[in-house]
Design a protein around this motif. Sequence first.
Motif, short mmCIF file in Angstrom:
data_model
loop_
_atom_site.label_atom_id
_atom_site.label_comp_id
_atom_site.label_asym_id
_atom_site.label_seq_id
_atom_site.Cartn_x
_atom_site.Cartn_y
_atom_site.Cartn_z
N UNK A 56 0.82 -1.21 0.00
CA UNK A 56 0.00 0.00 0.00
C UNK A 56 0.85 1.26 0.00
N UNK A 57 0.44 2.22 -0.82
CA UNK A 57 1.23 3.44 -0.97
C UNK A 57 1.07 4.38 0.21
N UNK A 58 -0.10 4.27 0.84
CA UNK A 58 -0.36 5.12 2.01
C UNK A 58 -0.84 4.23 3.14
N UNK A 59 -0.25 4.42 4.29
CA UNK A 59 -0.67 3.70 5.50
C UNK A 59 -1.05 4.79 6.50
N UNK A 60 -2.37 4.98 6.57
CA UNK A 60 -2.87 6.15 7.29
C UNK A 60 -3.50 5.77 8.63
N UNK A 61 -3.13 6.48 9.65
CA UNK A 61 -3.72 6.28 10.97
C UNK A 61 -4.78 7.34 11.20
N UNK A 62 -5.93 6.88 11.70
CA UNK A 62 -6.99 7.82 12.06
C UNK A 62 -6.98 7.99 13.58
N UNK A 63 -6.82 9.23 14.03
CA UNK A 63 -6.86 9.50 15.47
C UNK A 63 -7.96 10.51 15.78
N UNK A 64 -8.49 10.36 16.97
CA UNK A 64 -9.60 11.18 17.44
C UNK A 64 -9.02 12.36 18.24
N UNK A 65 -9.34 13.57 17.82
CA UNK A 65 -8.77 14.77 18.45
C UNK A 65 -9.11 14.87 19.93
N UNK A 66 -10.18 14.21 20.32
CA UNK A 66 -10.59 14.33 21.73
C UNK A 66 -9.84 13.37 22.66
N UNK A 67 -8.98 12.52 22.10
CA UNK A 67 -8.26 11.58 22.96
C UNK A 67 -6.97 12.18 23.53
N UNK A 68 -6.66 13.40 23.16
CA UNK A 68 -5.51 14.08 23.74
C UNK A 68 -4.20 13.37 23.46
N UNK A 118 3.84 4.30 9.23
CA UNK A 118 2.75 5.18 8.80
C UNK A 118 3.27 6.27 7.86
N UNK A 119 2.41 6.63 6.90
CA UNK A 119 2.77 7.70 5.98
C UNK A 119 1.95 8.96 6.22
N UNK A 120 0.90 8.83 7.01
CA UNK A 120 0.07 10.01 7.23
C UNK A 120 -0.98 9.79 8.30
N UNK A 121 -1.63 10.89 8.63
CA UNK A 121 -2.59 10.91 9.72
C UNK A 121 -3.88 11.58 9.26
N UNK A 122 -5.00 11.06 9.74
CA UNK A 122 -6.25 11.82 9.64
C UNK A 122 -6.67 12.11 11.08
N UNK A 123 -6.91 13.36 11.39
CA UNK A 123 -7.39 13.71 12.72
C UNK A 123 -8.88 14.03 12.63
N UNK A 124 -9.67 13.27 13.38
CA UNK A 124 -11.12 13.44 13.32
C UNK A 124 -11.64 14.20 14.55
N UNK A 125 -12.89 14.58 14.46
CA UNK A 125 -13.63 15.16 15.58
C UNK A 125 -13.04 16.49 16.05
N UNK A 126 -12.49 17.22 15.12
CA UNK A 126 -11.98 18.56 15.45
C UNK A 126 -13.11 19.55 15.67
N UNK A 127 -14.34 19.08 15.45
CA UNK A 127 -15.50 19.91 15.79
C UNK A 127 -15.81 19.79 17.28
N UNK A 128 -15.11 18.89 17.97
CA UNK A 128 -15.35 18.69 19.40
C UNK A 128 -14.41 19.51 20.26
N UNK A 129 -14.13 19.00 21.45
CA UNK A 129 -13.33 19.79 22.40
C UNK A 129 -11.84 19.78 22.08
N UNK A 130 -11.38 18.76 21.35
CA UNK A 130 -9.95 18.68 21.04
C UNK A 130 -9.55 19.72 20.00
N UNK A 131 -8.34 20.24 20.15
CA UNK A 131 -7.88 21.28 19.22
C UNK A 131 -6.89 20.73 18.19
#
Length: 282
Positions: free
Chosen positions: A201-213, A229-242
């Motif tokens: 796979x050309x991209x091995x992406x980790x998804x992390x939740x912004x609220x997990x600090x 890993x080649x990249x990150x997706x940060x989810x839930x930035x609409x929540x409390x995590x910055x």
Amino acid sequence: MGLFDAILKRFANRDIDWDDLEELLIGADLGVPFSMEILKQLRSLGRTLKASDVLAECRRRVLAVFPETETPALSPLASGLPRVVLVAGVNGTGKTTSIAKLAHLLTREGHQVVLAAADTFRAAAIEQLDHWATRIGVPLIKTQYQGDPSAVCYDAYEAAAKRGATHLICDTAGRLHVRSNLMDELKKIERTLGKRDPTAPHDRILVVDATTGSNALAQAREFHASLRLTGLIITKLDGSGKGGMAVAIQQQLGIPTLFIGTGEGIEDLNRFQRERFVEDLL
Ligand SMILES: Nc1nc2c(ncn2[C@@H]2O[C@H](COP(=O)(O)OP(=O)(O)OP(=O)(O)O)[C@@H](O)[C@H]2O)c(=O)[nH]1
Ligand SMILES: [Mg+2]
């Protein structure tokens, strides 16, 4: 409240208290080494600092952590073969939803996406992705509940190549980063895809939740050790995590953040833009 507001509020009418400042920086998930660097730099200025000095230094430092990028993430391969994107992460971080959003984003950009439902572990997972695939109009390759995730990815690659698709995105089951048997399963998927295209796979992406600090950093470290890993997706930035973990993960592990998720809707995913991100973070 962002980091800047917190700093302004706390130091508006008094001198910087170094312990207080350290607490604020670390509390923003920027990571201990990075926070220490900023503090050291500020102290070395050797004069009474105002909140505005601190803000300027933080902004400059945080921006400098993120490399400037020329080509957008996940550009189609020059060979015309499918670009294979393997998506992993701990349970419930937003993998499946992010994959749907990503497929939608890439489709809107004019690319042809195929999805692989390689989370065969949870019965509802296949249905969940199927529902999204139908909604956004992209083909999904799946198998029955408890089928072999590697086999699904293999079949999906065949299908993607046959259709001349530009991207194959593989959803995987949520797994705890401390469970080595589950991490081995990811490696098996990786090897299987490599049989069809040695560069996949050309991209091995980790998804992390912004609220997990700061736990996101620990997750990234473990997944990185198994998957490079080649990249990150940060989810839930609409929540409390910055999203301060993007700084810590980039700085300590060299893994760039590629996309950010800001809601449960199909449009709620954006390409990472460092200036904008830094403004929102601070
Ligand atoms: N507010 C918000 N919710 C999100 C975001 N991304 C995902 N979610 C929600 O988070 C929950 C979990 O999302 P999934 O996509 O199922 O997560 P997953 O990582 O695939 O979960 P598992 O497969 O069980 O490990 C769902 O309710 C999503 O709607 C986001 O950016 N913002
Ligand atoms: Mg899922």
